[in-house]
Design a protein around this motif. Structure first.
Motif, PDB file in Angstrom:
ATOM      1  N   SER A 278     -35.601   9.878 -16.690  1.00  0.00           N
ATOM      2  CA  SER A 278     -34.830  10.478 -17.766  1.00  0.00           C
ATOM      3  C   SER A 278     -33.560   9.661 -17.978  1.00  0.00           C
ATOM      4  O   SER A 278     -33.094   8.966 -17.071  1.00  0.00           O
ATOM      5  N   ILE A 283     -29.231   7.750 -29.202  1.00  0.00           N
ATOM      6  CA  ILE A 283     -30.431   7.166 -29.795  1.00  0.00           C
ATOM      7  C   ILE A 283     -30.197   6.781 -31.256  1.00  0.00           C
ATOM      8  O   ILE A 283     -30.617   5.708 -31.698  1.00  0.00           O
ATOM      9  N   ASP A 290     -27.324  11.655 -26.806  1.00  0.00           N
ATOM     10  CA  ASP A 290     -28.614  12.332 -26.828  1.00  0.00           C
ATOM     11  C   ASP A 290     -29.257  12.232 -25.447  1.00  0.00           C
ATOM     12  O   ASP A 290     -28.709  11.623 -24.528  1.00  0.00           O
ATOM     13  N   PHE A 292     -33.196  11.829 -23.193  1.00  0.00           N
ATOM     14  CA  PHE A 292     -34.562  11.291 -23.301  1.00  0.00           C
ATOM     15  C   PHE A 292     -35.280  11.515 -21.977  1.00  0.00           C
ATOM     16  O   PHE A 292     -34.664  11.464 -20.907  1.00  0.00           O
ATOM     17  N   SER A 293     -36.586  11.758 -22.055  1.00  0.00           N
ATOM     18  CA  SER A 293     -37.398  11.822 -20.843  1.00  0.00           C
ATOM     19  C   SER A 293     -38.757  11.198 -21.086  1.00  0.00           C
ATOM     20  O   SER A 293     -39.426  11.494 -22.089  1.00  0.00           O
ATOM     21  N   ASN A 300     -43.616  10.484 -25.260  1.00  0.00           N
ATOM     22  CA  ASN A 300     -42.293  10.788 -24.716  1.00  0.00           C
ATOM     23  C   ASN A 300     -41.543  11.792 -25.578  1.00  0.00           C
ATOM     24  O   ASN A 300     -41.861  12.002 -26.755  1.00  0.00           O
ATOM     25  N   TYR A 302     -37.485  13.509 -26.649  1.00  0.00           N
ATOM     26  CA  TYR A 302     -36.055  13.253 -26.690  1.00  0.00           C
ATOM     27  C   TYR A 302     -35.364  14.414 -27.394  1.00  0.00           C
ATOM     28  O   TYR A 302     -35.991  15.221 -28.095  1.00  0.00           O
ATOM     29  N   SER A 329     -38.127   4.354 -17.873  1.00  0.00           N
ATOM     30  CA  SER A 329     -37.441   3.943 -19.097  1.00  0.00           C
ATOM     31  C   SER A 329     -36.056   3.411 -18.767  1.00  0.00           C
ATOM     32  O   SER A 329     -35.326   3.996 -17.962  1.00  0.00           O
ATOM     33  N   TRP A 331     -32.685   1.950 -21.036  1.00  0.00           N
ATOM     34  CA  TRP A 331     -32.078   1.707 -22.346  1.00  0.00           C
ATOM     35  C   TRP A 331     -31.021   0.628 -22.185  1.00  0.00           C
ATOM     36  O   TRP A 331     -30.008   0.821 -21.497  1.00  0.00           O
TER      37      TRP A 331
END
Length: 677
Positions: A278, A283, A290, A292-293, A300, A302, A329, A331
Motif C-alpha cells: 500500500s 495520484i 490519496d 493506493f493498494s 488494483n 485507490y 507498488s 510510486w
C-alpha cells in the motif's frame, strides 16, 4: 576413540568428518572446511532463534568457530552433495556470540540457499568466536555443510541491537509527532470469534536525548489488521500522519486527531481487497494526498481525496490484470519528467501474465499508461518488491527487481538509460547472490554517497559506485528503516528490536520537504543535492519494499565531502526551491515557497475540480466569494485574477501547464495547484 580424535584424523585424511556435538558446552571447534552431520539428535535446542520459522525445534547440533584473522565467513548447507543425495532437504542454522547460557544472535538463516537450504554470511574480527548451531525445525536428516573464509567487506556496516518499548504488529519507522525524529509504530490487534481486529496504536516516540517513550492510543474495534502492509502520510492535511491498514480482505484509513494525541476517526471500506503493498501518493496532483493498494486477485484499488475528509473508492486504471498478481507498488518519477509514476513488482506462480512487471507512466493529466514493454521493464520474475534508486548517481532512477524465489528468473539489476532500461545483472554481484526475499529496499547505509540494497540472506549489498555490489552480512532480515538514534545513519526496525547502525565516519545531510501547495508530506517530491563528488537524487515516498513504512525524508550520505553546494527540491506542484550551501550532518527542512509575497496559509477544506481542466475550474469549500481569486504560474507570475462566478472561474485562456490558484478565506489566503489541459 572420542569424537574430537575422529574429527582430527578425518580432517588430516581430507574426508568429511561425520561428527557434531549435542550441546553448546561441548561444541566441536571447527575451521574452514566441509563437515557432515549424521542426524540432528542433540538434546540442546538452539535458542534464541536467529532465523525465521519460530521456536518449535526439539533437537540441535553445535560447533564453535574462531576467526584466524579479520574475515568474512560463509556457513552454508547449499552444497551439491546435499542437492544430489537428499533432494528437498530443509535446514536451519543459528550463529551466536557470547558464552553458553548467555548467547546472543549474531546471524542465522532458514532458506537463503537454493530450495530450502541455508546460507549465513557475516564478518568477524581476528580471534572472535561464534557458536554455529543447526536445529531440526523442519527435519532431522543428516547433511553436509561448509565453512569458508574470505576478505572482510570494505566500508562494512554493523549494528547494535536495542530493545524498543512498543507492542503490536510493528510495521513503521516514521516521524509521528513532527519533531524531525523517526518513531516506531505498532498496531495493537486482537482476535474475537476468529475475526482479527485492530484495537489501538502504540508509538515509541524517539526522544531528543536518545531512547524512546512509548504511548498507546486505543481505537475502536476495527475489523482489519495490517497483515500485509502499512503506510503513513497526512491524508487530511491536519499536520499529523495518518495510517493505511492493508489487510487480507479490506482497507482501513485511520486518521490522527487534530492534536496528534490519538486516532479516533477511521474508515473501513466494505469492498473486498486482498491487499499487498500500500502507498500514499497524490495520484491526480491536486495537492491532496490519496491512497493506493495493490490487489492480489483483482485490479488494483485507490482512494481519491475529496478534500472534505472523505475519499472515493476506485478500482481499475492502475493495474487491471483481472486475476491480480499485484504485489509491490512503488510510486517514483521513473521517466524523469517531473511527475510520479508507478512500478508494480508482480508475482503469481508460473502464470506469465500475472507475473510480468508493469510500469504505469503518468501522462500528466491524471491518467496513466502501462508502458513496461516499451522500457524493457516487462520482466517475467517471481518478485514481491523492487528497489528503485539512482544506483550510479547519474540523475535517473534505476531498479533492482528482487527475486522472491528463483522459480521464474532471478534478480534483475536494470540501469536507466533514458528511453529504456538495460539489464546489467551480469557481473554486478546480483548474478551470484542467492539470497531471496519478499522485501527489497534501497538506502545509503554507510553514508558513502551510493545507495545500497537490502533483501535476502540477511545481507545488505553494498554499492561500489559502479553498478556492482558486495555482500555485507548482518544478523537480521529487512524491516522498517529510519534514523532511530538521530546520528545520521540509517537504522532498521525488526520486531521489538531497533538495529542501530554503528556508522563508519562519513558525513550526511537529511532533508525534510514540507508542502504548502503540494501535499503536506511532499510525497512525490524529488530532492537533488550537489557536492564536490557530483549529484545525488532521492524521491519522497510513502511505502517501499513490500510491507513496511520507512522515514518520510530524503537521506544522503556524503562520504568525506565536507559541504553541500546546493539542495534542490522539486515539489509535486512543479514549484522548485533551491538552497545554497546548507549545513551538513543535520536536518534541513524545506518549506514549499512559490517565491512571491503570497502567504502560504495552512490548507482549509477547499477543493478544485475537475483536475485537470480545459475551461471551468470549480471551487468548493469555505472561501470568500467577494474577494478575487488569483492564479499564478510556477514562476510566481500573476496570470489571472477573477471573482468567483457562482462556484467557478474560467481558465480556458491559459496555456496548458501547472498553475497555483489563491483563494481568500476568513483565515487568510489558501493555495491549491491545478493542471490546465
Amino acid at each position: 576413540m572420542n569424537k574430537l580424535s575422529s574429527l582430527l584424523i578425518a580432517g588430516l585424511m581430507g574426508s568429511l568428518p561425520a561428527l557434531a556435538q549435542d550441546n553448546c558446552a561441548t561444541a566441536i571447534p571447527i575451521t574452514a572446511g566441509t563437515y557432515v552431520i549424521d542426524t540432528i539428535d542433540g538434546p540442546q535446542v538452539p535458542l534464541p532463534v536467529c532465523a525465521t520459522g519460530g521456536n518449535t525445534a526439539t533437537r540441535g547440533e553445535w560447533y564453535v568457530y574462531t576467526a584466524p584473522a579479520n574475515v568474512s565467513v560463509t556457513v552454508t548447507s547449499d552444497l551439491p552433495e546435499n542437492v544430489a543425495v537428499t533432494p528437498g532437504l530443509d535446514t536451519r542454522v543459528h550463529v551466536y556470540t557470547g558464552s553458553c547460557g548467555s548467547l546472543t544472535c549474531y546471524d542465522g538463516d532458514d532458506d537463503a540457499g537454493s530450495d530450502y537450504l541455508s546460507l549465513a554470511l557475516f564478518n568477524l574480527q581476528a580471534g572472535q568466536s561464534v557458536y554455529i548451531a543447526w536445529d531440526n525445525r523442519w527435519e532431522s536428516r543428516g547433511f553436509s555443510f561448509s565453512v569458508t573464509e574470505g576478505p572482510p567487506f570494505s566500508e562494512a556496516v554493523t549494528f547494535t541491537n536495542v530493545t524498543v518499548p512498543v507492542t503490536g504488529t510493528l510495521r513503521a519507522a516514521v516521524d509521528m509527532n513532527n519533531d524531525g525524529l523517526d518513531d516506531v509504530v505498532g498496531i495493537n490487534t486482537t482476535t474475537i470469534d476468529n475475526v482479527a481486529y485492530t484495537t489501538g496504536v502504540t508509538i515509541a516516540y524517539q526522544q531528543n536525548g536518545g531512547g524512546f517513550s512509548a504511548v498507546s492510543y486505543p481505537t475502536a474495534q476495527i475489523p482489519n489488521t495490517p497483515s500485509w502492509s502499512l503506510c503513513a502520510g497526512d491524508l487530511d492535511g491536519n499536520g499529523w500522519n495518518d495510517l493505511l491498514i492493508a489487510g487480507g480482505s479490506k482497507v482501513t484509513l485511520l486518521f490522527a486527531d487534530a492534536d496528534g494525541n490519538g486516532f479516533s476517526n477511521d474508515t473501513t471500506y466494505n469492498q473486498y481487497v486482498f491487499c499487498q503493498r500500500s502507498n500514499m501518493v497524490d495520484i491526480n496532483n491536486d495537492g491532496l494526498l490519496d491512497a493506493f493498494s495493490c490487489h492480489d486477485v483483482q485490479p488494483n484499488v485507490y482512494f481519491i481525496n475529496n478534500g472534505t475528509g472523505t475519499f472515493t473508492f476506485y478500482q481499475g486504471g492502475l493495474g487491471d490484470t483481472p486475476n491480480g498478481g499485484n504485489y509491490g507498488s512503488i510510486w517514483t518519477d521513473i521517466d524523469g519528467d517531473g511527475d510520479v509514476d508507478m512500478f508494480i513488482a508482480k508475482c503469481r506462480g508460473g502464470n506469465q501474465v500475472t507475473s510480468t512487471d508493469q510500469f504505469h507512466r503518468n501522462n500528466g493529466d491524471g491518467t496513466f499508461t502501462e508502458v513496461a514493454a516499451q522500457y524493457n521493464l516487462a520482466n517475467f520474475t517471481q518478485t514481491w518488491s523492487a528497489a528503485w534508486g539512482d544506483f550510479d548517481n547519474d540523475g535517473d532512477m534505476d531498479v533492482m527487481v528482487g527475486a522472491s524465489s528463483f522459480s521464474a528468473g532471478g534478480h534483475k539489476l536494470m540501469r536507466n538509460d533514458g528511453n529504456t532500461f538495460t539489464d546489467v545483472t551480469a557481473g554486478s554481484g546480483y548474478d551470484t547472490f542467492t539470497g531471496t526475499n519478499i522485501e527489497h529496499i534501497t538506502h545509503d547505509f554507510n553514508n558513502d554517497g551510493y545507495l545500497d540494497i537490502m533483501g535476502g540472506g540477511n545481507t545488505i549489498m553494498m554499492n561500489n559506485g559502479d553498478m556492482t555490489f558486495t555482500p555485507n552480512p548482518v544478523s537480521f532480515d529487512v524491516g522498517a528503516v529510519g534514523d532511530l538514534d538521530n546520528d545520521g545513519y540509517m537504522d532498521i526496525q525488526t520486531g521489538g528490536t531497533a538495529r542501530i547502525n554503528n556508522g563508519v565516519g562519513n558525513n550526511y545531510i537529511r532533508i525534510i520537504p514540507q508542502g504548502t501547495v503540494s501535499n503536506k508530506n511532499a510525497i512525490g517530491a524529488r530532492v537533488t543535492i550537489t557536492t564536490a563528488s557530483g549529484t545525488q537524487i532521492r524521491d519522497i515516498r510513502s511505502g517501499d519494499g513490500f510491507r513496511y513504512m520507512s522515514y518520510l525524508a530524503a537521506h544522503f550520505g556524503l562520504g568525506q565531502d565536507e559541504e553541500v553546494l546546493q539542495v534542490t527540491v522539486r515539489f509535486p506542484s512543479g514549484i522548485v526551491n533551491t538552497i545554497d550551501n546548507p549545513s551538513i550532518n543535520g536536518t534541513l527542512t524545506v518549506v514549499e515557497d512559490i517565491n512571491t509575497s503570497i502567504t502560504n496559509a495552512t490548507k482549509e477544506p477547499l477543493v478544485l475540480f475537475p483536475v485537470p481542466t480545459a475551461d471551468l475550474l470549480f471551487i468548493s469549500g469555505d472561501y470568500n466569494v467577494n474577494q478575487p481569486v488569483r492564479v499564478f504560474d510556477l514562476n510566481g507570475k500573476l496570470v489571472k485574477q477573477a471573482v468567483v462566478n457562482g462556484n467557478h472561474i474560467t481558465v480556458g485562456g491559459l496555456a496548458p501547464g501547472m498553475y497555483v490558484v489563491e483563494v481568500q478565506t476568513n483565515d487568510g489566503p489558501v493555495q491549491r495547484s491545478f493542471a490546465k489541459e
